[in-house]
Write a protein that holds these residues in place. Structure first.
Motif, short mmCIF file in Angstrom:
data_model
loop_
_atom_site.label_atom_id
_atom_site.label_comp_id
_atom_site.label_asym_id
_atom_site.label_seq_id
_atom_site.Cartn_x
_atom_site.Cartn_y
_atom_site.Cartn_z
N PHE A 134 38.23 34.45 109.10
CA PHE A 134 38.01 33.73 107.85
C PHE A 134 39.26 32.94 107.47
O PHE A 134 40.36 33.48 107.41
CB PHE A 134 37.68 34.70 106.71
N ALA A 135 39.08 31.66 107.22
CA ALA A 135 40.17 30.80 106.76
C ALA A 135 39.60 29.82 105.74
O ALA A 135 39.56 28.61 105.98
CB ALA A 135 40.81 30.06 107.94
N PRO A 136 39.12 30.33 104.60
CA PRO A 136 38.48 29.45 103.61
C PRO A 136 39.45 28.39 103.10
O PRO A 136 40.64 28.66 102.91
CB PRO A 136 38.06 30.42 102.50
N ALA A 137 38.93 27.18 102.90
CA ALA A 137 39.76 26.07 102.43
C ALA A 137 39.83 26.11 100.90
O ALA A 137 39.16 25.34 100.22
CB ALA A 137 39.19 24.74 102.93
N LEU A 138 40.62 27.04 100.39
CA LEU A 138 40.68 27.25 98.95
C LEU A 138 42.08 27.08 98.38
O LEU A 138 42.38 27.55 97.28
CB LEU A 138 40.17 28.68 98.62
N ASP A 139 42.95 26.40 99.12
CA ASP A 139 44.33 26.26 98.67
C ASP A 139 44.57 25.04 97.80
O ASP A 139 45.67 24.86 97.29
CB ASP A 139 45.27 26.21 99.88
N ASP A 140 43.55 24.18 97.64
CA ASP A 140 43.72 23.03 96.75
C ASP A 140 43.48 23.47 95.30
O ASP A 140 43.13 24.62 95.03
CB ASP A 140 42.78 21.89 97.15
N ALA A 141 43.67 22.54 94.37
CA ALA A 141 43.57 22.88 92.95
C ALA A 141 42.18 23.40 92.59
O ALA A 141 42.04 24.40 91.88
CB ALA A 141 43.92 21.67 92.10
N ALA A 142 41.14 22.74 93.10
CA ALA A 142 39.77 23.16 92.79
C ALA A 142 39.48 24.55 93.37
O ALA A 142 38.85 25.38 92.72
CB ALA A 142 38.77 22.15 93.33
N GLY A 143 39.97 24.79 94.58
CA GLY A 143 39.76 26.08 95.21
C GLY A 143 40.44 27.20 94.46
O GLY A 143 39.86 28.27 94.23
N ARG A 144 41.68 26.97 94.02
CA ARG A 144 42.41 28.02 93.31
C ARG A 144 41.77 28.30 91.96
O ARG A 144 41.70 29.45 91.52
CB ARG A 144 43.88 27.63 93.11
N ARG A 145 41.28 27.25 91.30
CA ARG A 145 40.59 27.46 90.02
C ARG A 145 39.33 28.30 90.23
O ARG A 145 39.01 29.18 89.42
CB ARG A 145 40.22 26.12 89.37
#
Length: 285
Positions: free
Chosen positions: A163-174
């Motif tokens: 698993f390597a979800p692309a959640l490191d951008d602003a929307a992902g972190r929110r």
């Protein structure tokens, strides 16, 4: 088609496994004579029997059905889903599930696999997804519905990947932060939260172990097994269905499929499971 027929024949092995499990149960000492540890070892042997023969997993039949649905023209526009972008480019399926949830610029929001499938059905095929969302999950004994079958196939195409979800951008972190808040928020008539059952090691309900999902070490083991075939309900249960069912068990308001809340909870769990392997479809009790 040959693969589908082979898998149909192979699922007979599941019946054999279940028969062996029942025989073991019949030969076991009366209730109360076994220690909790012995009972747990017996359950794990049963699960291991099924894992060792992946062809005995009935969920693979739904994965085959999902592939067929993906490539079959449907909806008012008579289009397939083969141009659906799951995050790696239009039509690229292999490895895509392992990188979900993620933010999709064309939709302007973070999506998990089922929410993205619904979006593609609407945009590419012209399907009225509102009708689907109104009753998206199967009852006990009924097969998983079309979106769930497609999600099972897509997940299986990432089997073995980390698993390597692309959640490191602003929307992902929110989204992850919202999921964490929902996971820990106590509400409803029982004053429960997801954390009530899943924020301690060693808890269980009856014989069912409750994983410590806010602990990465345990989340990595179980999150990647969804979608999974549920032996108790004899159908595949997706992660959206799992979230819905947990909310129902807590007597919370109905969790709508594809809602921000449902995606946020899934994003939080997958973020905790990052680095663990995708092992879908799994087999659950």
């Amino acid at each position: 088609m040959n693969t589908l027929m082979t898998r149909k024949s192979a699922t007979l092995a599941l019946a054999g496994s279940l028969a062996v499990a029942l025989a073991l149960s019949a030969a076991a000492p009366p209730a109360g004579a076994q220690t909790e540890e012995e009972t747990q070892r017996g359950l794990e042997r049963y699960r291991q029997m099924l894992r060792e023969d992946p062809w005995s997993n009935p969920a693979l039949l739904d994965a085959d059905r999902g592939e067929l649905l993906w490539t079959t023209a449907a909806g008012p526009r008579n289009a397939t889903l083969e141009d659906c972008d799951l995050g790696l480019g239009p039509g690229i399926v292999d490895g895509a599930f392992a990188r979900l949830p993620r933010y999709f610029e064309d939709a302007g929001r973070v999506m998990d696999v089922e929410t993205r499938i619904l979006w593609c059905m609407r945009e590419l095929q012209g399907v009225d997804v509102a009708a689907y969302v109104a009753k998206p999950h199967p009852s006990g004994g009924q097969p998983v519905k079309d979106v769930g079958a497609i999600a099972t196939w897509i997940a299986n195409r990432s089997e073995g990947e980390a698993f390597a979800p692309a959640l490191d951008d602003a929307a992902g972190r929110r989204t992850v932060a919202m999921g964490e808040a929902l996971f820990n928020r106590r509400s409803g008539p029982f004053d429960f939260s997801c954390a009530t059952c899943h924020s301690a090691t060693g808890q269980r309900i009856r014989l069912q172990e409750l994983p410590h999902l806010s602990q990465p070490e345990e989340a990595r083991v179980v999150v990647g097994e969804w979608p999974a075939y549920r032996v108790s309900s004899t159908h595949v249960m997706t992660m959206q269905h799992r979230m819905y069912d947990c909310y129902w068990q807590m007597r919370m308001p109905q969790l709508e499929m594809g809602s921000e809340a449902s995606v946020a909870l899934i994003a939080y769990l997958v973020d905790k499971a990052a680095g663990g392997d995708v092992a879908a479809p799994g087999i659950k009790r």
